[in-house]
Structure formats: C-alpha cells, structure tokens
Design a protein around this motif. Structure first.
Motif, PDB file in Angstrom:
ATOM      1  N   LYS A 384       0.731  -1.360  -0.074  1.00 33.47           N
ATOM      2  CA  LYS A 384      -0.079  -0.092  -0.075  1.00 33.47           C
ATOM      3  C   LYS A 384       0.821   1.265  -0.039  1.00 33.47           C
ATOM      4  CE  LYS A 384      -3.814  -2.107   2.341  1.00 33.47           C
ATOM      5  NZ  LYS A 384      -4.804  -2.034   3.529  1.00 33.47           N
ATOM      6  N   ILE A 385       2.248   1.315   0.435  1.00 30.49           N
ATOM      7  CA  ILE A 385       2.725   2.369   0.626  1.00 30.49           C
ATOM      8  C   ILE A 385       3.798   2.675  -0.527  1.00 30.49           C
ATOM      9  CG2 ILE A 385       4.475   3.850   1.997  1.00 30.49           C
ATOM     10  CD1 ILE A 385       2.836   2.520   4.366  1.00 30.49           C
ATOM     11  N   LEU A 386       4.736   1.601  -0.587  1.00 31.40           N
ATOM     12  CA  LEU A 386       5.956   1.727  -1.580  1.00 31.40           C
ATOM     13  C   LEU A 386       5.532   1.720  -2.848  1.00 31.40           C
ATOM     14  CD1 LEU A 386       8.528  -0.683   0.003  1.00 31.40           C
ATOM     15  CD2 LEU A 386       8.226   1.556   0.476  1.00 31.40           C
ATOM     16  N   PRO A 387       4.359   0.856  -3.420  1.00 38.38           N
ATOM     17  CA  PRO A 387       4.208   1.034  -4.953  1.00 38.38           C
ATOM     18  C   PRO A 387       3.444   2.214  -5.337  1.00 38.38           C
ATOM     19  CG  PRO A 387       3.226  -0.798  -3.775  1.00 38.38           C
ATOM     20  CD  PRO A 387       3.687  -0.156  -2.788  1.00 38.38           C
ATOM     21  N   LEU A 388       2.996   2.964  -4.348  1.00 35.67           N
ATOM     22  CA  LEU A 388       2.322   4.363  -4.797  1.00 35.67           C
ATOM     23  C   LEU A 388       3.312   5.416  -4.758  1.00 35.67           C
ATOM     24  CD1 LEU A 388      -0.615   6.024  -2.960  1.00 35.67           C
ATOM     25  CD2 LEU A 388       1.507   7.397  -3.251  1.00 35.67           C
ATOM     26  N   LEU A 389       4.450   5.259  -4.033  1.00 35.32           N
ATOM     27  CA  LEU A 389       5.738   6.137  -4.158  1.00 35.32           C
ATOM     28  C   LEU A 389       6.386   5.737  -5.308  1.00 35.32           C
ATOM     29  CD1 LEU A 389       6.967   6.428  -0.563  1.00 35.32           C
ATOM     30  CD2 LEU A 389       5.639   8.174  -1.793  1.00 35.32           C
ATOM     31  N   LYS A 390       6.331   4.517  -5.804  1.00 29.69           N
ATOM     32  CA  LYS A 390       7.317   4.018  -7.069  1.00 29.69           C
ATOM     33  C   LYS A 390       6.732   4.810  -8.251  1.00 29.69           C
ATOM     34  CE  LYS A 390       8.747  -0.021  -9.246  1.00 29.69           C
ATOM     35  NZ  LYS A 390       8.235   0.145 -10.858  1.00 29.69           N
ATOM     36  N   ASP A 394       9.039   5.562 -11.326  1.00 33.18           N
ATOM     37  CA  ASP A 394       8.563   5.467 -12.879  1.00 33.18           C
ATOM     38  C   ASP A 394       8.805   6.433 -13.724  1.00 33.18           C
ATOM     39  OD1 ASP A 394       8.655   2.685 -11.841  1.00 33.18           O
ATOM     40  OD2 ASP A 394       6.611   2.755 -11.815  1.00 33.18           O
ATOM     41  N   SER A 395       8.278   7.804 -13.224  1.00 36.47           N
ATOM     42  CA  SER A 395       8.073   8.867 -14.029  1.00 36.47           C
ATOM     43  C   SER A 395       9.241   9.662 -14.388  1.00 36.47           C
ATOM     44  CB  SER A 395       7.012   9.595 -13.469  1.00 36.47           C
ATOM     45  OG  SER A 395       5.720   8.891 -13.379  1.00 36.47           O
ATOM     46  N   LEU A 396      10.504   9.171 -13.633  1.00 38.13           N
ATOM     47  CA  LEU A 396      11.629   9.927 -13.901  1.00 38.13           C
ATOM     48  C   LEU A 396      12.229   9.765 -15.515  1.00 38.13           C
ATOM     49  CD1 LEU A 396      13.521   9.225 -10.880  1.00 38.13           C
ATOM     50  CD2 LEU A 396      12.754  11.257 -11.460  1.00 38.13           C
ATOM     51  N   LYS A 397      12.843  10.733 -16.212  1.00 39.96           N
ATOM     52  CA  LYS A 397      13.139  10.528 -17.565  1.00 39.96           C
ATOM     53  C   LYS A 397      14.570  10.211 -17.536  1.00 39.96           C
ATOM     54  CE  LYS A 397       9.998  14.307 -18.584  1.00 39.96           C
ATOM     55  NZ  LYS A 397      10.048  15.863 -19.300  1.00 39.96           N
ATOM     56  N   GLY A 398      14.767   8.813 -17.783  1.00 42.72           N
ATOM     57  CA  GLY A 398      16.099   8.330 -18.405  1.00 42.72           C
ATOM     58  C   GLY A 398      16.236   7.264 -17.192  1.00 42.72           C
ATOM     59  N   GLU A 399      16.992   6.139 -17.586  1.00 41.71           N
ATOM     60  CA  GLU A 399      17.544   5.195 -16.654  1.00 41.71           C
ATOM     61  C   GLU A 399      18.584   5.571 -15.894  1.00 41.71           C
ATOM     62  OE1 GLU A 399      16.061   2.344 -15.874  1.00 41.71           O
ATOM     63  OE2 GLU A 399      14.492   2.953 -17.326  1.00 41.71           O
ATOM     64  N   HIS A 400      19.317   6.687 -16.299  1.00 45.22           N
ATOM     65  CA  HIS A 400      20.676   7.235 -15.521  1.00 45.22           C
ATOM     66  C   HIS A 400      19.954   8.108 -14.548  1.00 45.22           C
ATOM     67  CE1 HIS A 400      19.659  10.444 -18.248  1.00 45.22           C
ATOM     68  NE2 HIS A 400      20.420  11.162 -17.721  1.00 45.22           N
TER      69      HIS A 400
END
Length: 598
Positions: A384-390, A394-400
C-alpha cells in the motif's frame, strides 16, 4: 435535385446493383450544377433560421433563462457547416468549367467525382440541420450542485494549509493554483477539502468540476468527464474542444485536476484559460515542481509532511485509545513507530491502522525491528505504501536519473548528502559520463539533482553554504532500497547498514549478489576475510572507526569502481590487495592516517 441520369437493364439482381452503383456515382458529376444551386438556396435558408433562433435565444437569456445545451450544439454545427459550404462554393467555378457534354463528362473525372460527392453530402447535412425544429430553446438557469468528495473520517494537521490554500484561491489575481509534494503527503485530501468548501460557499461559480487525471494523460477522457459534469452531450472527437470552449466561455467555473504528471493543455481540452476577466479557476495537484512551472503557476504551494507532534496525533488516532492503553509501554513504542514515518500521512495512516490491533509489547518491538532493518517486510508497506511512491520513480526521465536516485539510498536515514561528493560517486560509477570533461559531467550531476528535487524525491536543505546539501525522506529511501533489491527479490543486492552502530560486517549469504554496499558511520574496526564480491561496484565505509583491512579483503572485487574510506582517523595502512582493484575509478582516503601508498 436528384440523380436523373439513369438507365436500367433487364438483367439479374447483380447487374441491377452494379447499374444502381454506377448511376449513383455518375450522378455526383451529372447533377453537380443542380446540387450546387440547391446548396446555395438551402444554406441561405439555414442561416436565416440560425439568425432567427439566435435572436430568440438572446432574448430569453436577457430574461435570465439559460439556453439548452442542444441549441449550443446546433449553432456550433451550423457555424462549422457554413465554413464548409463557403469552401465548396469558392471552388465552384473551376469545377464547373471541367464539365462538358451537358455535365456527362469531365476533364478530370477523379476531381469532379470527389467534389460532386462532397457537394451532395454537404447538401444532405444542411437539409438535416434546416429540418431540425426546437419548441423550447431555453429554460430556467440552474446552478449545478457541488459534488462533494468523500473524505477520510479523520484528517489531522491540514487546517492551516487548507485555510492558506482557500484564501489564495479566492484572490482575484489567481487563475491557476498548483499544489505539489511527494506521494502520500496529502495533496488529494487537501484538494478534496477545497472542493467541498464550495458546497458551503459557492462564491458565484456556475460549475465546480472534479477530474482525476493520473499518470496517463487522456485528453478525450478529460473532455468527456467535464462534458458530463456540465450536462453537455457527446460529440465527435474533433468537435469536443470547440463544444466545451463555447459553452464554458460564458460560465464561471472551478476546475479541479487531481494528480497530473505532465502539462495539461487547457486549449486542447477546450477549457478557457482562467483570467481576471472571466474569474474562472483551475486548481491541480502534482508531485512535480516542473509541472507547476509548465502550467504557468507563479507561486505553487508545497504540501509538506506533518511536524512531529501533529504526526503523532494522526498516528495515535489511527491506532486507537484501546490499543494505546493496553500496556503502559505501548505509547512510548508508538512514538518510535510514528517517528519512523517522518510525518508522511500515508505511512502514518497505513501503519497506524495495521498496529491498531497489536496489543502486546512484543508485537510493537517486532514492528520497530522491521521498520529499522528492512521496512518492506512490514505488513502493508510493500502493498500500500511503496508502490504508490514508485510511481514517482517510474516517471523519471532516463534510466541514469533513476540510477542516481537509487544511489542516494546508500546514505543513512536523514543524512545530509553533499552534492559535490554525490556527483563524484555518480561519475566514478559511470552513471554520469565523465569522458567529455569533469566540468561537463558535474553540470549534468547538478541538473539531475535538480530534477530529483523538483520530482519531490530529494529534499534540498537550506543552509549557509555555497551548495545546499540534499537528503531523502525516510519512506522514499525505503522505496529506493526496495526497488534496488528488485522489489525485495534480491535483498542482498544493496547492502545498506549505514549509521546503525554496527561493530562488524553484516553476515551475507551470497557475496556474489552484492552490487553496492554502504557501511558508513559505524564502529567496525576490522575488515577481515576475502569475500568474493564479483559484482560489487561501490563500497562506502567513511566516518567510522576502521583500523585494519586484511591483505585478502579486496582480492575478489574486480568490478569495484568507487571506494570511500575517508574520515577513519585510525586507518594508517592499505593492504597490498588494493592493487587488485583493476576497475577502480574513485578512491577517497581523506582524513585518514594514511600518508602514502606503497
């Protein structure tokens, strides 16, 4: 008007179908002149009807009535078809000159066919619009009810923020208001409370509209939701924006957009831009400061975590007095657990509800152990907590950029991370390319830190230094460790025992799975043995009591890139095995007793 050019053959039905098809197609060209004449006449009649209806509607609106939505749709369609007719008539002379043999043939059959067909279909549409009759064009204006949002039973700590946001929104110069903050901090709850206040104090708005946007931006879904809220019927996709705009431009509205992850183009949707003239408002929530800038919000409002006292009040409220009173020691343990949540309402609520049935000291101590050692083990944390923050990760641009964030989890809880040192680590690890010059790489590092701060994943500390340090919220840190361990499947990939007072290296089942290890700010005196760390790329052990390193310790670390042993005052020698670190890019021995390398 009609398809007068026709012929019939005494043949079977198949031949008759072909004959009728040819008859229809040829008719587009043969009847072109007649259809154009009919189009001009019918369009003039339609415009006259439009003008009469507009006059009638205006008269009724002057009496305080409100035009029907179907009238607005019809008038918009007439305006559209009028433009289409004008375009067809502009090309009339050229198209008629192509015809010969009394319109039976054309110098360009394809062009004449397309044009003739368009004239025919447009004529049918004009006739259809002209045939529409309206017995009622307006009705008594009704102010739509505000649809209240269902709130949690107990909301703690947002009274001041709500009052500030409400007063700011009511200011005449505020058209768009943005509220940003990390996931789970209470942005949606705050927005719901503002929405519900309009049911008590309408402030002259005709419509109060609530739309949940979320990560995937679907313009048509937003249009449909707004249209449904204001009572407009469905239209073709290409006409939805015009329909909404022409309706809303005559209204005063408040539009709530919850959870936006990128700029929402109001023009594309059909929402008039809020100005001091139209007195409309748009309010949104987001996790990103950058989105606030792109939405042209001059003074975005940050929704912050609760302070320690208010956070404890919320936590105790969720736990309940029965559980808190079940043992004299539990209130003290509850304060420890609440502090682990660092004021994040989502964590306080979920963990508080989970602990509400735990009425023994042992259960509370076990929870504290889980939250301290590996928070993802705690019940509901992983669901309930960590997936929401994830979602923010996930929305960060770029794997680096994602890799840079995960690297920050190597530091202790609440640790103030020096930006320059952090960027040096990133360059050493190869997350940032340093091959084109250190200055360029450092600039890229500062850019990434800025991106992470604006995404509410790092917090910039304001201090009297040239470059303010950054830190991670503890729950964001737990999220990063969870992701770095492949969502808990490889818990030994990231070994982080930083700042926990350890006196010895943690016991590892499989050293070969360890990719990064942080043992900084501990009391470990000796590094013994020869662990086979074939995947290890970073080893941080600064600010400790380290004295001795065995000669074999670094023998099996072929991929180690970053090694920090700084601020170990009692460390005076490095083992010969350090020469086996063939991949090493960054070595920090500052503030140690080492004076030279052999």
């Amino acid at each position: 008007m009609g398809n007068i050019f026709s012929f019939s053959l005494p043949c079977d039905p198949c031949i008759n179908k072909i004959s009728n098809w040819i008859d229809k197609k040829v008719g587009y060209i043969h009847n072109l002149e007649e259809n154009l004449t009919a189009l001009v006449t019918t369009m003039e009649e339609l415009k006259a009807k439009r003008d009469d209806l507009s006059t009638r509607v205006t008269r009724e609106e002057d009496r305080g009535l409100q035009r029907l939505a179907q009238i607005e749709v019809w008038l918009n369609r007439v305006a559209t078809i009028e433009k289409e007719v004008d375009d067809l008539l502009d090309a009339r002379d050229d198209e008629l000159q192509r015809l010969f043999l009394c319109g039976l043939c054309s110098k360009s059959l394809r062009s004449s066919y397309r044009y003739g067909k368009q004239v025919f279909l447009t004529l049918k549409e004009v006739e259809k619009l002209h045939g529409r009759e309206f017995e009622v064009t307006a009705e008594q204006a009704q102010t739509s009810e505000v649809q209240e949002r269902q709130l949690q039973r107990t909301i703690v700590g947002q009274e001041t923020m709500l009052d500030k946001a409400w007063k700011h929104l009511k200011e005449d110069g505020v058209g768009i208001m943005g509220m940003y903050g990390m996931g789970g901090v209470g942005k949606t709850t705050l927005l719901m409370q503002i929405n519900n206040k309009f049911s008590e104090e309408r402030c002259g708005f005709d419509f109060v509209i609530w739309v949940v946007v979320s990560r995937e931006l679907h313009v048509e879904n937003i249009q449909d939701e707004i249209a449904r809220k204001v009572g407009l019927g469905g239209e073709e996709k290409s006409q939805k924006a015009d329909l909404l705009y022409n309706f809303l431009k005559k209204k005063r509205f408040v539009l709530f957009l919850d959870d936006i992850w990128q700029k929402v183009d109001l023009t594309e949707i059909g929402v008039p831009f809020p100005t001091t003239q139209n007195k409309c408002k748009v309010v949104f929530t987001t996790r990103s400061q950058e989105v606030c800038s792109r939405m042209e919000v001059e003074d975005p409002m940050e929704v912050r975590c609760l302070d320690e006292k208010v956070a404890l009040d919320l936590f105790q409220n969720k736990v309940g007095q029965r559980t808190l009173g079940s043992d004299p020691e539990i209130p003290h343990l509850a304060r420890i657990v609440a502090k682990k949540c660092c004021g994040l309402p989502l964590a306080l609520t979920v963990i508080g509800e989970t602990m509400s049935c735990k009425r023994t000291v042992g259960e509370w101590r076990s929870a504290i152990d889980d939250l301290t050692s590996y928070a993802a083990k705690f019940v509901d944390m992983e669901d309930k907590i960590l997936p929401l923050l994830k979602y923010s990760y996930d929305s960060l641009k770029g794997e680096h950029v994602k890799a840079c964030l995960l690297y920050c989890a190597l530091f202790p809880e609440d640790y103030k991370i020096d930006k320059e040192q952090l960027i040096d680590y990133w360059i050493g690890e190869g997350i940032i390319d340093g091959s084109k010059g250190i200055e360029r790489a450092e600039n890229k590092g500062y850019e990434i830190i800025g991106d992470l701060v604006r995404a509410s994943l790092l917090i910039e500390e304001v201090e009297w230094v040239e470059t303010e340090p950054v830190r991670m919220h503890d729950v964001v840190r737990e999220m990063a460790l969870w992701i770095a361990s492949e969502l808990g499947r490889e818990k030994e990939a990231f070994i982080v025992h930083a700042g926990v007072g350890s006196t010895e290296i943690p016991k590892i089942k499989d050293w070969n799975t360890v990719r990064r290890m942080s043992l900084m700010k501990n009391k470990i005196r000796d590094l013994a043995g020869s662990p086979a760390c074939l995947q290890l790329t970073t080893f941080l052990m600064q600010w400790g009591d380290l004295e001795n390193i065995s000669s074999e310790f670094f023998k099996s670390m072929p991929k180690l890139l970053v090694l920090d042993l700084s601020f170990n005052d009692n460390l005076t020698n490095l083992p010969d095995g350090v020469s086996d670190l063939v991949s090493l890019k960054y070595l920090n021995l500052s503030s140690t007793g080492i004076r030279h390398l052999h």
